[in-house]
Scaffold this motif. Structure first.
Motif, PDB file in Angstrom:
ATOM      1  N   GLY A   1      49.887  62.714  76.136  1.00  0.00           N
ATOM      2  CA  GLY A   1      51.235  62.134  76.098  1.00  0.00           C
ATOM      3  C   GLY A   1      51.451  61.178  74.937  1.00  0.00           C
ATOM      4  O   GLY A   1      52.573  61.024  74.443  1.00  0.00           O
TER       5      GLY A   1
ATOM      6  N   GLU B   1      56.429  58.426  81.197  1.00  0.00           N
ATOM      7  CA  GLU B   1      55.523  58.728  80.079  1.00  0.00           C
ATOM      8  C   GLU B   1      56.200  58.580  78.711  1.00  0.00           C
ATOM      9  O   GLU B   1      56.001  59.405  77.807  1.00  0.00           O
ATOM     10  CB  GLU B   1      54.922  60.136  80.252  1.00  0.00           C
ATOM     11  CG  GLU B   1      54.114  60.272  81.539  1.00  0.00           C
ATOM     12  CD  GLU B   1      53.489  61.644  81.702  1.00  0.00           C
ATOM     13  OE1 GLU B   1      52.826  62.111  80.768  1.00  0.00           O
ATOM     14  OE2 GLU B   1      53.671  62.254  82.778  1.00  0.00           O
TER      15      GLU B   1
ATOM     16  N   GLY C   1      51.446  48.754  79.829  1.00  0.00           N
ATOM     17  CA  GLY C   1      52.574  49.636  79.497  1.00  0.00           C
ATOM     18  C   GLY C   1      52.212  51.091  79.745  1.00  0.00           C
ATOM     19  O   GLY C   1      53.007  51.864  80.286  1.00  0.00           O
TER      20      GLY C   1
ATOM     21  N   GLY D   1      62.330  55.554  77.877  1.00  0.00           N
ATOM     22  CA  GLY D   1      62.474  54.205  77.339  1.00  0.00           C
ATOM     23  C   GLY D   1      61.103  53.659  76.990  1.00  0.00           C
ATOM     24  O   GLY D   1      60.083  54.240  77.374  1.00  0.00           O
TER      25      GLY D   1
ATOM     26  N   GLY E   1      46.733  52.180  75.170  1.00  0.00           N
ATOM     27  CA  GLY E   1      45.302  52.282  74.876  1.00  0.00           C
ATOM     28  C   GLY E   1      44.852  53.673  74.449  1.00  0.00           C
ATOM     29  O   GLY E   1      43.708  53.870  74.052  1.00  0.00           O
TER      30      GLY E   1
ATOM     31  N   ALA F   1      53.547  44.602  77.594  1.00  0.00           N
ATOM     32  CA  ALA F   1      53.025  45.959  77.808  1.00  0.00           C
ATOM     33  C   ALA F   1      51.655  46.196  77.179  1.00  0.00           C
ATOM     34  O   ALA F   1      50.890  47.038  77.641  1.00  0.00           O
ATOM     35  CB  ALA F   1      54.015  46.977  77.245  1.00  0.00           C
TER      36      ALA F   1
HETATM   37  P1  FAD Z   1      48.342  55.935  76.655  1.00  0.00           P
HETATM   38  O1  FAD Z   1      47.310  56.967  76.795  1.00  0.00           O
HETATM   39  O2  FAD Z   1      48.437  55.244  75.345  1.00  0.00           O
HETATM   40  O3  FAD Z   1      49.776  56.578  76.981  1.00  0.00           O
HETATM   41  C1  FAD Z   1      49.964  57.354  78.136  1.00  0.00           C
HETATM   42  C2  FAD Z   1      51.451  57.796  78.217  1.00  0.00           C
HETATM   43  O4  FAD Z   1      52.288  56.659  78.402  1.00  0.00           O
HETATM   44  C3  FAD Z   1      51.953  58.467  76.949  1.00  0.00           C
HETATM   45  O5  FAD Z   1      52.914  59.420  77.302  1.00  0.00           O
HETATM   46  C4  FAD Z   1      52.624  57.344  76.181  1.00  0.00           C
HETATM   47  O6  FAD Z   1      53.636  57.805  75.309  1.00  0.00           O
HETATM   48  C5  FAD Z   1      53.198  56.496  77.294  1.00  0.00           C
HETATM   49  N1  FAD Z   1      53.238  55.061  77.013  1.00  0.00           N
HETATM   50  C6  FAD Z   1      52.201  54.241  76.713  1.00  0.00           C
HETATM   51  N2  FAD Z   1      52.633  52.974  76.595  1.00  0.00           N
HETATM   52  C7  FAD Z   1      53.978  53.003  76.819  1.00  0.00           C
HETATM   53  C8  FAD Z   1      54.991  52.007  76.859  1.00  0.00           C
HETATM   54  N3  FAD Z   1      54.733  50.724  76.630  1.00  0.00           N
HETATM   55  N4  FAD Z   1      56.262  52.391  77.118  1.00  0.00           N
HETATM   56  C9  FAD Z   1      56.548  53.696  77.359  1.00  0.00           C
HETATM   57  N5  FAD Z   1      55.639  54.667  77.338  1.00  0.00           N
HETATM   58  C10 FAD Z   1      54.364  54.325  77.081  1.00  0.00           C
HETATM   59  N6  FAD Z   1      44.177  57.492  85.264  1.00  0.00           N
HETATM   60  C11 FAD Z   1      44.427  57.292  86.569  1.00  0.00           C
HETATM   61  O7  FAD Z   1      45.588  57.334  86.986  1.00  0.00           O
HETATM   62  N7  FAD Z   1      43.412  57.043  87.452  1.00  0.00           N
HETATM   63  C12 FAD Z   1      42.115  56.971  87.072  1.00  0.00           C
HETATM   64  O8  FAD Z   1      41.241  56.763  87.898  1.00  0.00           O
HETATM   65  C13 FAD Z   1      41.825  57.151  85.685  1.00  0.00           C
HETATM   66  N8  FAD Z   1      40.568  57.059  85.238  1.00  0.00           N
HETATM   67  C14 FAD Z   1      40.310  57.218  83.917  1.00  0.00           C
HETATM   68  C15 FAD Z   1      38.999  57.097  83.460  1.00  0.00           C
HETATM   69  C16 FAD Z   1      38.701  57.259  82.122  1.00  0.00           C
HETATM   70  C17 FAD Z   1      37.285  57.116  81.639  1.00  0.00           C
HETATM   71  C18 FAD Z   1      39.744  57.554  81.195  1.00  0.00           C
HETATM   72  C19 FAD Z   1      39.476  57.720  79.727  1.00  0.00           C
HETATM   73  C20 FAD Z   1      41.058  57.666  81.643  1.00  0.00           C
HETATM   74  C21 FAD Z   1      41.353  57.511  82.999  1.00  0.00           C
HETATM   75  N9  FAD Z   1      42.660  57.635  83.475  1.00  0.00           N
HETATM   76  C22 FAD Z   1      42.917  57.433  84.800  1.00  0.00           C
HETATM   77  C23 FAD Z   1      43.767  58.016  82.568  1.00  0.00           C
HETATM   78  C24 FAD Z   1      44.392  56.825  81.775  1.00  0.00           C
HETATM   79  O9  FAD Z   1      43.517  55.780  81.640  1.00  0.00           O
HETATM   80  C25 FAD Z   1      45.656  56.327  82.436  1.00  0.00           C
HETATM   81  O10 FAD Z   1      46.619  57.347  82.369  1.00  0.00           O
HETATM   82  C26 FAD Z   1      46.258  55.067  81.816  1.00  0.00           C
HETATM   83  O11 FAD Z   1      47.296  54.597  82.641  1.00  0.00           O
HETATM   84  C27 FAD Z   1      46.803  55.270  80.406  1.00  0.00           C
HETATM   85  O12 FAD Z   1      47.053  54.014  79.794  1.00  0.00           O
HETATM   86  P2  FAD Z   1      47.065  53.871  78.208  1.00  0.00           P
HETATM   87  O13 FAD Z   1      47.461  52.475  77.872  1.00  0.00           O
HETATM   88  O14 FAD Z   1      45.801  54.337  77.627  1.00  0.00           O
HETATM   89  O15 FAD Z   1      48.251  54.861  77.827  1.00  0.00           O
END
Ligand code: FAD
Ligand code: MLT
Ligand code: ZN
Length: 472
Positions: free
Chosen positions: A78, A201, A143, A205, A71, A112
């Motif tokens: 990352g 991260e 994911g 993999g 997302g 994922a």
């Molecule tokens: P991304 O941002 O797309 O990716 C994050 C990392 O994971 C990157 O390194 C990426 O390369 C890797 N990645 C993504 N998908 C995969 C996959 N399928 N396989 C391997 N690697 C992958 N985080 C918390 O922990 N707690 C909170 O309370 C929290 N609150 C938040 C509130 C807001 C308003 C926002 C904007 C963010 C918040 N976050 C929080 C941070 C974030 O939402 C989390 O880290 C979330 O887990 C990231 O998911 P994403 O799908 O957006 O990953």
């Protein structure tokens, strides 16, 4: 050569799922905080695990780095590529199928790219709970949650994403598919590969699917806001709730006066219902499987005891679901208020609860003495010892210039204090590119070398999210 490779990607995915035009790629290139922007050769949108494996094989034979992306809500850059324009983004949003909900085993098997909120809603329709919950749940994906080992607001009761995961499917750096999709709560067959990939991260993999735990949906939830004067009283209050409510305690979040003032500035409709802007506002949630009356009575008894012990000075119990939601919105909007206010310095730290009082008192005093006028936007998952000890520039100063001049010294101050208190410099947001140097400085030499050894063993070509988490 590059056009030839793009044609090969298109042969695997179909033309429309290989984005190469600037305006098509733009939404994938800047992180949520707008702190990092990169360039990419292409954004690739696979639909199946086999497609992911084929793409990785193509990248490996052409030595092209892959940036996995969900997302794109992560806070540490990352999922953002570097500036070379030679890396590809592999965004998994099209892999959004729920493969199975197994009610007897209390598990969900899913891809994922499923959005977290969609998963919560899908299982709720079967009276089941997927307890992972965070402010970004409308956009973040499973994911990404697994790759960052996301925390959020229910960790106190259900643990981090790692604790919710039973099985994984992963495409390795060589393009092989590891099928570890068993929904088992016990499996001691040697090294735990699942736990190696969770929290890595995207550097070891690509997570394509998972088996996650589900729980019975509570019958009733009661939410309250209480006012405390200091952290010592707040910890005593937490311990009281842990003793009296035990596993019924599902949320214990802290917001300082300064955090809520910022919230109210940008979202005036979210004024604190507690009188007199208390130093600390604590959001507490109890979840019960017995009855409404049972949990309501329990909450009242604990609050009475807390008043009698001078732990709290005020309390408001949400009288209905919409008021409970408004309490949670107030908590979750602090992050959005900070984004509206402009650039800020985020800290995501954990401190043992027994040292939290000392940490906050000492660090607040040092911060204000060294950086006069600085605003300390301190809030977080206090029940887990996890503070978002964020720093905003003094009013009237340009936040970008303030950060440029002071960022290094501010982080040094906070991290020195974190080390003194035996804490961690990253509780739940991870490392990404933002904290690469900080991890090297604070993880410990032996641990850091072991991480490098693991990275080299699993990804010797260094094509999976290079220079994130650990550089080899
Ligand atoms: P991304 O941002 O797309 O990716 C994050 C990392 O994971 C990157 O390194 C990426 O390369 C890797 N990645 C993504 N998908 C995969 C996959 N399928 N396989 C391997 N690697 C992958 N985080 C918390 O922990 N707690 C909170 O309370 C929290 N609150 C938040 C509130 C807001 C308003 C926002 C904007 C963010 C918040 N976050 C929080 C941070 C974030 O939402 C989390 O880290 C979330 O887990 C990231 O998911 P994403 O799908 O957006 O990953
Ligand atoms: C949260 O808990 O709301 C996010 O993790 C916080 C943040 O903005 O640091
Ligand atoms: Zn958080």
């Amino acid at each position: 050569m590059m056009q030839g490779l793009i044609d090969q990607f298109a042969a695997v995915l179909g033309n429309q799922y290989v984005l190469t035009e600037d305006q098509e790629k733009a939404p994938y290139l800047t992180d949520w905080r707008k702190r990092f922007t990169g360039k990419a050769l292409a954004v690739l949108l696979p639909k199946t695990t086999k497609e992911v494996a084929s793409i990785v094989k193509l990248c490996a034979s052409n030595n092209i780095a892959i940036i996995p992306q969900g997302g794109h809500t992560g806070f540490c850059g990352g999922a953002t590529p570097d500036n070379t324009g030679k890396q590809v983004i592999l965004n998994l949003k099209r892999m959004n199928q729920i493969r199975e909900i197994d009610v007897a085993n209390q598990t969900i098997t899913l891809e994922a790219g499923c959005i977290l909120q969609a998963v919560q809603e899908k299982v709720a329709a079967q009276d089941l709970l997927f307890p992972l919950s965070l402010g970004a749940e409308g956009s973040c994906m499973i994911g990404g949650n697994l790759a960052t080992n996301a925390g959020g607001t229910n960790v106190l009761r259900y643990g981090n994403t790692r604790d919710l995961c039973l099985g994984l499917e992963v495409v390795t750096a060589q393009g092989d598919i590891w099928n570890g999709m068993k929904g088992l709560r016990k499996d001691n067959t040697g090294y735990d590969l699942r736990d190696l990939f969770i929290g890595s991260e995207g550097t070891l993999g690509i997570i394509t699917a998972a088996v996650m735990k589900l729980y019975p949906m509570p019958i009733s939830q009661w939410t309250t806001l209480v006012a405390t004067d200091n952290i010592a009283a707040t910890i005593a209050l937490l311990n009281l709730f842990q003793k009296r409510a035990n596993s019924l305690l599902t949320g214990f979040e802290m917001m300082t006066q300064e955090s809520l003032a910022l919230n109210e500035k940008h979202f005036p409709q979210m004024a604190n219902p507690l009188k007199g802007n208390p130093p600390f506002t604590i959001l507490i949630e109890l979840s019960d499987h017995e009855s409404e009356e049972h949990v309501r009575q329990l909450l009242e008894v604990i609050l009475e005891e807390a008043f009698a012990g001078n732990l709290i000075s005020d309390a408001v119990i949400a009288s209905n679901l919409s008021q409970a939601n408004s309490f949670w919105h107030m908590r979750e909007h602090i992050t959005l208020a900070q984004a509206q206010e402009g650039a800020n310095l985020k800290n995501d730290i954990t401190i043992p609860l027994s040292s939290l009082d000392r940490f906050i008192n000492e660090t607040d005093a040092m911060m204000r003495a060294s950086f006069p006028g600085v605003r300390i936007i301190n809030f977080g998952h206090l029940g887990d010892g996890n503070l978002h000890y964020n720093i905003a520039a003094p009013l009237g100063t340009d936040p970008k210039i303030f950060n440029q001049n002071n960022e290094k010294a501010i982080y040094e101050l906070v991290y020195t204090q974190v080390e003194r208190c035996q804490g961690s410099i990253s509780a739940e947001h991870g490392i990404g590119q933002l904290k690469l140097d900080d991890l090297r400085a604070h993880k410990g030499v032996v641990a850091h070398e072991l991480m490098k050894t693991i990275k080299k063993a699993l990804d010797p070509q260094n094509i999976l999210n290079p220079h994130k988490v650990v550089s080899i």
